[in-house]
Scaffold this active site. Structure first.
Site, PDB file in Angstrom:
ATOM      1  CG  HIS A   1     -30.576 -29.847 -13.565  1.00  0.00           C
ATOM      2  ND1 HIS A   1     -31.819 -30.249 -13.647  1.00  0.00           N
ATOM      3  CD2 HIS A   1     -30.282 -29.152 -13.465  1.00  0.00           C
ATOM      4  CE1 HIS A   1     -32.473 -29.133 -13.674  1.00  0.00           C
ATOM      5  NE2 HIS A   1     -31.852 -27.716 -14.520  1.00  0.00           N
TER       6      HIS A   1
ATOM      7  CG  ASP B   1     -34.104 -32.145 -12.705  1.00  0.00           C
ATOM      8  OD1 ASP B   1     -32.845 -32.217 -12.979  1.00  0.00           O
ATOM      9  OD2 ASP B   1     -34.285 -30.879 -12.581  1.00  0.00           O
TER      10      ASP B   1
ATOM     11  CB  SER C   1     -32.863 -25.093 -14.264  1.00  0.00           C
ATOM     12  OG  SER C   1     -33.597 -25.861 -14.433  1.00  0.00           O
TER      13      SER C   1
END
Length: 626
Positions: A261, A210, A450
């Site tokens: 994120h 990520d 996600s």
């Protein structure tokens, strides 16, 4: 333990400091198109907004166009032709192909400011492919012509764009929520507290590929050494290319704030739990291995492929071997184009699965068939769709035969939606670069596939730890997928037939229990002579196993598949389970119509495995002996 964790999930977080970052639409599923403008950051305590905090704008999920231009390509030669794939040879081949494709002559130059198309060799990937950079971006037509010329060489195994992939979510700006309904809601949650009675995920490493990670009081103790795989400094933003520091420096673009994120995803997998701080992780005794592959504008496929190889225990030239290979990999990222157009990603995943690593991926947020996105449509992965507090498919979630299971991903449609329409995990108060921990530590709400994917990655960690604690061998990726699909909760609102999302919502407690039980070796469904079994549906790489018992004295045995849609192959073995690597006969034509005829078959049990070359639906299987 069960009581205290429930208190933490439902009560203790009410007094935590939280941040509701402004919503922004990401370039999820597509290339490098810039994100729409976003609002500023809003910080809040349990008692209300921080004094002087700026006002906020809300921007919800929006579609982004497919990647329009490509300035990098990946070329892989057949193993027998590797001597031809030296950098100088590859450069010569690409330059010659560009000339044949009409990209270097006077006509081509006229439309590009008379710039010469220059090709540079970037590096060799762990899969054996080569990455090359073009001096100018080619449009889709130019790219297709160049790749067609390269693919015409029989020594070339594949040639493809080096796609940019994106994280699959967006961030809301609501400052207060009832947190983590997605663990505890009786019909829409994953029932994590009941699973924790059996397993906490001890000893399992989950690699999160990520944006990297942030130091955070509710995560630090569960981090093991990762790596930063971003090769291009313009994407990386930290100025030092590949190195052992997987910290997230921020992924802001223009006026859009950094998402952090990777930390949100990592928190869902394994945030510290029962510690009086922040939120709970699904597998809170597991370890997270942060692997940085996404930066400013997304992340290149070539970096992601190398990272998959490394995280799963494979070797990548120029990178120290992974001292703690993962048992689970989470990919909350994706790009447009099916996996058949992205063979370098499939090759990396094949290697990971062969090493026994379960690969969990997000289906994508385009409200479209996941079969048209990568890695969501790759073989051997567990593709996860998203659901909301109502137990129904999230409005944005991708769907289709490729989606194996569904997990909570939120279903908000407005920044002012109620608390329980978001998924909450860890974040930071910074807008571009992160603020240092602990003063920068915040909770962040997001929605997206996600957010669904790390729920499943965490459940897989719980399952693997439970199997080990029960004295059983580690589950194979295929066994993990079968157990997850076989133990789901039903949808409260069943998705329409045109938008399937697997059999239901992941049930952590049921899946963990199943992982402690003996798994029969012989799981084939019995075929009766001349009686078809219809309705076989699955994703690329999924296998459906059947068996038929043939009496003595038969003249022939005909085993076949037909009907429905998609593409399958069949594999046949006598007196043992048939697989694509262990079989006696096979049929592998395009489509679903496959047949194997055996004359004068020996008496006994014949196994037939139907394997998806792509997603398939409605396929029938038939055995006839006479």
């Amino acid at each position: 333990m069960k009581k205290s964790t429930r208190i933490l999930c439902n009560g203790a977080l009410a007094t935590a400091v939280i941040a509701g970052l402004s919503a922004f639409a990401s370039g999820y599923l597509t290339g490098a198109a810039p994100w729409p403008a976003s609002g500023l950051t809003a910080l809040a305590t349990a008692n209300g907004p921080v004094a002087g905090a700026p006002s906020v704008r809300k921007t919800l999920l929006g579609s982004a166009p497919a990647q329009a231009r490509f300035d990098r390509i990946i070329v892989r030669y057949q193993d027998a032709a590797q001597t031809r794939s030296r950098p100088a040879s590859v450069l010569g081949a690409v330059n010659a192909a560009a000339t044949r494709a009409g990209l270097t002559g006077s006509r081509a130059l006229a439309g590009h400011g008379a710039s010469v198309l220059d090709v540079q060799h970037v590096r060799r990937l762990a899969t054996g492919a080569d990455v090359l950079r073009l001096s100018r971006g080619l449009d889709r037509g130019e790219t297709d012509r160049l790749l067609a010329e390269l693919r015409a060489d029989p020594a070339v195994k594949y040639a493809q764009p080096d796609y940019l992939k994106q994280r699959l979510d967006f961030v809301p700006d609501d400052p207060r929520f009832d947190l983590q309904w997605h663990y505890t809601h009786p019909s829409a949650g994953i029932d994590a507290p009941a699973a924790w009675d059996t397993s906490h995920g001890d000893g399992v490493v989950v690699a999160v590929l990520d944006t990297g990670y942030l130091d955070h009081a509710d995560l630090n103790a569960n981090i093991v050494a990762g790596y930063d795989f971003i090769h291009d400094p313009d994407v990386g933003g930290d100025g030092d290319g590949r190195d052992a520091d997987a910290h997230d420096p921020g992924d802001w673009v223009g006026g859009n704030p950094s998402s952090f994120h990777g930390t949100h995803v990592a928190g869902t997998v394994a945030a510290l739990t029962n510690n009086g701080v922040g939120v709970a992780g699904v597998a809170f005794a597991a370890k997270v291995q942060p692997v940085r592959v996404l930066g400013h504008g997304g992340g290149y496929t070539s970096d992601i492929a190398d990272a998959i190889v490394w995280a799963s225990g494979g070797h990548v030239d120029g990178v120290p071997d992974n001292a703690d290979p993962a048992e689970v990999i989470n990919l909350s990222l994706g790009g447009s184009g099916s996996c058949s157009q992205d063979p370098v990603t499939q090759e990396a995943i094949d290697g990971a699965v062969a090493r026994g690593v379960t690969v969990v991926v997000a289906a994508g947020n385009d409200n479209a068939d996941a079969g048209f996105f990568s890695p969501a449509s790759c073989k051997g992965v567990i593709t996860v769709g998203a659901s909301g507090i109502d137990g129904a498919r999230s409005w944005f979630s991708n769907y289709g035969a490729t989606v194996a299971v569904t997990a909570p991903g939120g279903n908000a449609t407005s920044g002012s939606d109620p608390d329980d329409r978001w998924i909450w995990s860890l974040g930071n108060a910074g807008t571009q670069a992160p603020l240092p921990s602990p003063e920068g530590d915040r909770l962040m709400g997001m929605i997206g596939t996600s957010m669904a994917s790390p729920h499943v990655a965490g459940v897989v960690a719980l399952m693997q730890a439970a199997a080990t604690e029960a004295g059983r061998p580690p589950l194979t990726p295929a066994q993990v997928k079968a157990l997850l699909r076989g133990t789901v909760k039903p949808f409260t609102v069943v998705p329409p037939a045109s938008k399937p999302q697997g059999p239901g919502i992941v049930d952590a407690a049921a899946a963990v229990h199943a992982a402690t039980q003996e798994i029969p070796v012989d799981q084939g469904e019995l075929l009766s002579n001349r009686v078809a079994i219809a309705g076989q549906t699955g994703a690329a790489g999924d296998a459906r196993l059947f068996k038929i018992v043939v009496p003595a004295g038969m003249r022939s045995l005909n085993l076949r598949s037909y009907g429905g849609s998609g593409d399958v192959s069949i594999y046949i073995a006598y007196e043992r389970v048939a697989t694509p690597t262990l079989f006696d006969r096979k049929s592998a034509k395009p489509g679903t119509g496959e047949a194997v005829v055996i004359t004068q078959p020996a008496a006994g049990t014949y196994y037939l495995s139907v394997v998806g070359e792509s997603a398939f639906s409605g396929v029938s299987v038939l055995g006839v002996y006479q």
